[in-house]
Design a protein around this motif. Structure first.
Motif, PDB file in Angstrom:
ATOM      1  N   SER A  27       3.194  -1.281 -15.664  1.00 39.38           N
ATOM      2  CA  SER A  27       3.760  -0.123 -16.359  1.00 39.38           C
ATOM      3  C   SER A  27       3.368   1.185 -15.687  1.00 39.38           C
ATOM      4  CB  SER A  27       3.319  -0.126 -17.821  1.00 39.38           C
ATOM      5  OG  SER A  27       1.902  -0.001 -17.908  1.00 39.38           O
ATOM      6  N   ILE A  28       2.156   1.213 -15.103  1.00 37.65           N
ATOM      7  CA  ILE A  28       1.730   2.413 -14.390  1.00 37.65           C
ATOM      8  C   ILE A  28       2.476   2.542 -13.066  1.00 37.65           C
ATOM      9  CG2 ILE A  28      -0.246   3.555 -13.295  1.00 37.65           C
ATOM     10  CD1 ILE A  28      -2.048   2.177 -15.335  1.00 37.65           C
ATOM     11  N   LEU A  29       2.659   1.425 -12.348  1.00 35.46           N
ATOM     12  CA  LEU A  29       3.302   1.469 -11.035  1.00 35.46           C
ATOM     13  C   LEU A  29       4.780   1.812 -11.128  1.00 35.46           C
ATOM     14  CD1 LEU A  29       1.660  -1.633  -9.295  1.00 35.46           C
ATOM     15  CD2 LEU A  29       1.070   0.790  -9.056  1.00 35.46           C
ATOM     16  N   ASN A  30       5.399   1.596 -12.277  1.00 33.17           N
ATOM     17  CA  ASN A  30       6.823   1.904 -12.419  1.00 33.17           C
ATOM     18  C   ASN A  30       7.113   3.387 -12.241  1.00 33.17           C
ATOM     19  OD1 ASN A  30       7.540  -0.771 -12.852  1.00 33.17           O
ATOM     20  ND2 ASN A  30       7.277  -0.621 -15.078  1.00 33.17           N
ATOM     21  N   ASP A  69       0.306  -6.562 -16.813  1.00 36.85           N
ATOM     22  CA  ASP A  69       1.374  -5.806 -17.471  1.00 36.85           C
ATOM     23  C   ASP A  69       1.023  -4.318 -17.553  1.00 36.85           C
ATOM     24  OD1 ASP A  69       2.776  -8.142 -17.771  1.00 36.85           O
ATOM     25  OD2 ASP A  69       2.104  -8.486 -19.847  1.00 36.85           O
ATOM     26  N   ASP A  70      -0.239  -4.022 -17.843  1.00 36.78           N
ATOM     27  CA  ASP A  70      -0.661  -2.616 -17.892  1.00 36.78           C
ATOM     28  C   ASP A  70      -0.528  -1.962 -16.519  1.00 36.78           C
ATOM     29  OD1 ASP A  70      -1.250  -3.003 -20.544  1.00 36.78           O
ATOM     30  OD2 ASP A  70      -3.400  -3.327 -20.218  1.00 36.78           O
ATOM     31  N   LEU A  71      -0.918  -2.678 -15.486  1.00 34.92           N
ATOM     32  CA  LEU A  71      -0.798  -2.130 -14.135  1.00 34.92           C
ATOM     33  C   LEU A  71       0.657  -1.929 -13.750  1.00 34.92           C
ATOM     34  CD1 LEU A  71      -2.066  -1.335 -11.407  1.00 34.92           C
ATOM     35  CD2 LEU A  71      -1.974  -3.750 -10.763  1.00 34.92           C
ATOM     36  N   ASP A 108      -1.751 -16.392 -17.661  1.00 35.62           N
ATOM     37  CA  ASP A 108      -1.604 -15.825 -18.993  1.00 35.62           C
ATOM     38  C   ASP A 108      -2.965 -15.381 -19.531  1.00 35.62           C
ATOM     39  OD1 ASP A 108       1.111 -16.292 -18.944  1.00 35.62           O
ATOM     40  OD2 ASP A 108       0.924 -18.301 -19.836  1.00 35.62           O
ATOM     41  N   GLY A 109      -2.917 -14.719 -20.680  1.00 43.39           N
ATOM     42  CA  GLY A 109      -4.145 -14.273 -21.309  1.00 43.39           C
ATOM     43  C   GLY A 109      -4.529 -12.869 -20.876  1.00 43.39           C
ATOM     44  N   ALA A 110      -5.827 -12.659 -20.685  1.00 39.93           N
ATOM     45  CA  ALA A 110      -6.319 -11.328 -20.324  1.00 39.93           C
ATOM     46  C   ALA A 110      -5.781 -10.887 -18.976  1.00 39.93           C
ATOM     47  CB  ALA A 110      -7.851 -11.333 -20.318  1.00 39.93           C
ATOM     48  N   GLU A 111      -5.657 -11.828 -18.030  1.00 39.96           N
ATOM     49  CA  GLU A 111      -5.141 -11.476 -16.703  1.00 39.96           C
ATOM     50  C   GLU A 111      -3.710 -10.988 -16.791  1.00 39.96           C
ATOM     51  OE1 GLU A 111      -6.411 -13.919 -13.223  1.00 39.96           O
ATOM     52  OE2 GLU A 111      -4.240 -14.214 -12.966  1.00 39.96           O
ATOM     53  N   TRP A 163     -12.262   2.163 -10.922  1.00 36.90           N
ATOM     54  CA  TRP A 163     -10.805   2.147 -10.771  1.00 36.90           C
ATOM     55  C   TRP A 163     -10.139   2.907 -11.908  1.00 36.90           C
ATOM     56  CZ3 TRP A 163      -7.817  -0.540  -7.041  1.00 36.90           C
ATOM     57  CH2 TRP A 163      -8.581  -1.167  -6.060  1.00 36.90           C
ATOM     58  N   ASP A 164      -8.968   3.444 -11.616  1.00 39.29           N
ATOM     59  CA  ASP A 164      -8.200   4.214 -12.582  1.00 39.29           C
ATOM     60  C   ASP A 164      -7.340   3.271 -13.396  1.00 39.29           C
ATOM     61  OD1 ASP A 164      -6.890   6.042 -14.009  1.00 39.29           O
ATOM     62  OD2 ASP A 164      -6.053   7.159 -12.336  1.00 39.29           O
ATOM     63  N   ASN A 165      -7.667   3.143 -14.655  1.00 41.33           N
ATOM     64  CA  ASN A 165      -6.921   2.256 -15.537  1.00 41.33           C
ATOM     65  C   ASN A 165      -6.370   3.055 -16.702  1.00 41.33           C
ATOM     66  OD1 ASN A 165      -5.844  -0.047 -16.623  1.00 41.33           O
ATOM     67  ND2 ASN A 165      -7.747  -0.711 -17.597  1.00 41.33           N
ATOM     68  N   ASP A 166      -5.140   2.823 -17.079  1.00 48.32           N
ATOM     69  CA  ASP A 166      -4.426   3.568 -18.113  1.00 48.32           C
ATOM     70  C   ASP A 166      -4.655   5.072 -17.973  1.00 48.32           C
ATOM     71  OD1 ASP A 166      -7.092   3.366 -19.064  1.00 48.32           O
ATOM     72  OD2 ASP A 166      -6.435   3.572 -21.120  1.00 48.32           O
TER      73      ASP A 166
END
Length: 398
Positions: free
Chosen positions: A188-191, A184-186, A176-179, A105-108
């Motif tokens: 920011s990309i979808l925005n 949040d990272d995902l 919460d936590g790692a999930e 998968w494409d991450n960051d």
């Protein structure tokens, strides 16, 4: 009891020590997950050997299969050979039901490559043991838990992006936590993602009009891979194709001279020209600067009553040859004679390199005269005599 304790200690050291290995158990299957490394590979084998000592259930390594995803095939094959098992290729059918494939998968904004390690068949209680090692586990976890939370497994991207929130169809809130960090990272990309309302379509922008043309694609591939040259390809119809092709290769420095072989990493005893042993062997030396070539070219000029000058390269020869004022057909025959001369020089060179007995150098010019006459006379519409060819080719009536 001692063996069982030793086995447990080894398992604990592997699972909780510096080596990162996880595991999943099924009815009669086990999956180990960790980083691809030589240490992990050997430790897994040691763990299974300890399992055999503790339980009496022996693993058949010969029937085991190793699977690598994100790992080069050569590395997987080498690892399988060292362990003594086979290689499993994807996609494959697991437990006789469905095919399994692995996705990165494409991450960051960068594809996170996953590395997985194998499937192992064992006897008795452990019929198969899937050993998988993962380096970029976070990206894989992101895709797994998103799909697990999704209520509509068949939802399309447009409907997902068009909803009030990507998480609107999740069966529960993001924890919460790692999930939460991954979510949040995902987000920011979808925005920055904007979907067009137009229908999907195929376009080809190489020609500028959006139309696909085989010719355009072929020209694009040729320009990308084929070598380019500013020198126009010259083709003499009075000599055989093999001589024309040879001259074409020589002009573009595509002959296996010793300099070219050395550039390709071929180990040679010497890089000197086998004809004269006085200089490095490249195409310009073989056909113009070598003493053998200079003698042959001088004899050709004397035969055709031409003014000879020192020529060091094909570009010098082109400028010298274009300065002659001859009829087009006669000039084409003269060019064919030079092609035959270069072809004969290269043949002499190969005889010196590969033949057991040294060739006779004194016949090289006679061979050029006779072969060029045979080839040119047989391909010319008009018959000309051998006498005229020997005395002065200018007397040939074409």
């Amino acid at each position: 009891m001692v063996r069982v304790r030793a086995w447990k200690k080894l398992i604990q050291r592997l699972l909780h020590g510096s080596v990162n290995i996880s595991h999943l158990f099924y009815a009669d299957d086990a999956m180990f997950i960790g980083e691809w490394s030589e240490q992990n590979l050997h430790n897994i084998v040691k763990v299974l050997n300890c399992f055999h000592l503790a339980s009496g259930l022996k693993i058949n390594i010969a029937k085991s299969q190793v699977l690598g995803v994100g790992v080069s095939q050569n590395v997987v094959v080498q690892a399988a050979n060292r362990i003594g098992c086979a290689v499993l290729n994807t996609p494959f059918r697991y437990l006789g039901r469905r095919k399994i494939s692995w996705v990165a998968w494409d991450n960051d904004h960068s594809v996170q490559t996953e590395r997985w390690f194998g499937v192992s068949q064992v006897s008795s209680a452990l019929k198969s043991c899937l050993l998988t090692f993962d380096v970029a586990f976070s990206s894989c976890l992101l895709s797994n838990w998103m799909f697990a939370l999704e209520l509509d497994k068949e939802i399309v991207v447009a409907n997902k992006m068009g909803a009030s929130s990507v998480s609107a169809s999740f069966r529960r809130d993001v924890r919460d936590g790692a999930e939460r960090q991954q979510w949040d990272d995902l987000s920011s990309i979808l925005n920055s993602v904007v979907l067009s309302s137009s229908k999907d379509r195929w376009t080809c922008d190489l020609s500028g009009d959006g139309e696909f043309k085989v010719k355009v694609i072929r020209n694009f591939i040729d320009d990308l891979f084929l070598p380019s040259s500013d020198v126009e390809t010259r083709w003499v119809k009075f000599i055989p194709i093999k001589v024309n092709v040879f001259s074409w290769r020589a002009r573009r420095d595509r002959l296996p001279t010793r300099v070219n072989l050395s550039r390709r990493g071929v180990l040679l005893d010497s890089h000197l020209c086998p004809l004269c042993n006085a200089a490095m062997e490249d195409v310009q030396h073989v056909f113009f600067r070598c003493d053998v070539a200079r003698v042959v070219l001088r004899k050709i000029c004397r035969w055709w009553d031409l003014d000879w000058q020192e020529i060091c390269s094909f570009s010098d020869w082109d400028a010298w040859f274009l300065s002659f004022r001859l009829s087009s057909r006669l000039k084409s025959i003269l060019e064919g004679v030079f092609y035959v001369a270069w072809w004969r020089i290269w043949r002499l060179r190969n005889q010196l390199v590969f033949d057991a007995s040294p060739p006779n150098r004194s016949t090289i010019f006679d061979d050029i005269v006779s072969w060029s006459f045979l080839w040119c006379s047989s391909r010319c519409n008009r018959v000309f005599s051998w006498e005229y060819w020997l005395k002065n080719p200018y007397l040939i009536s074409l």
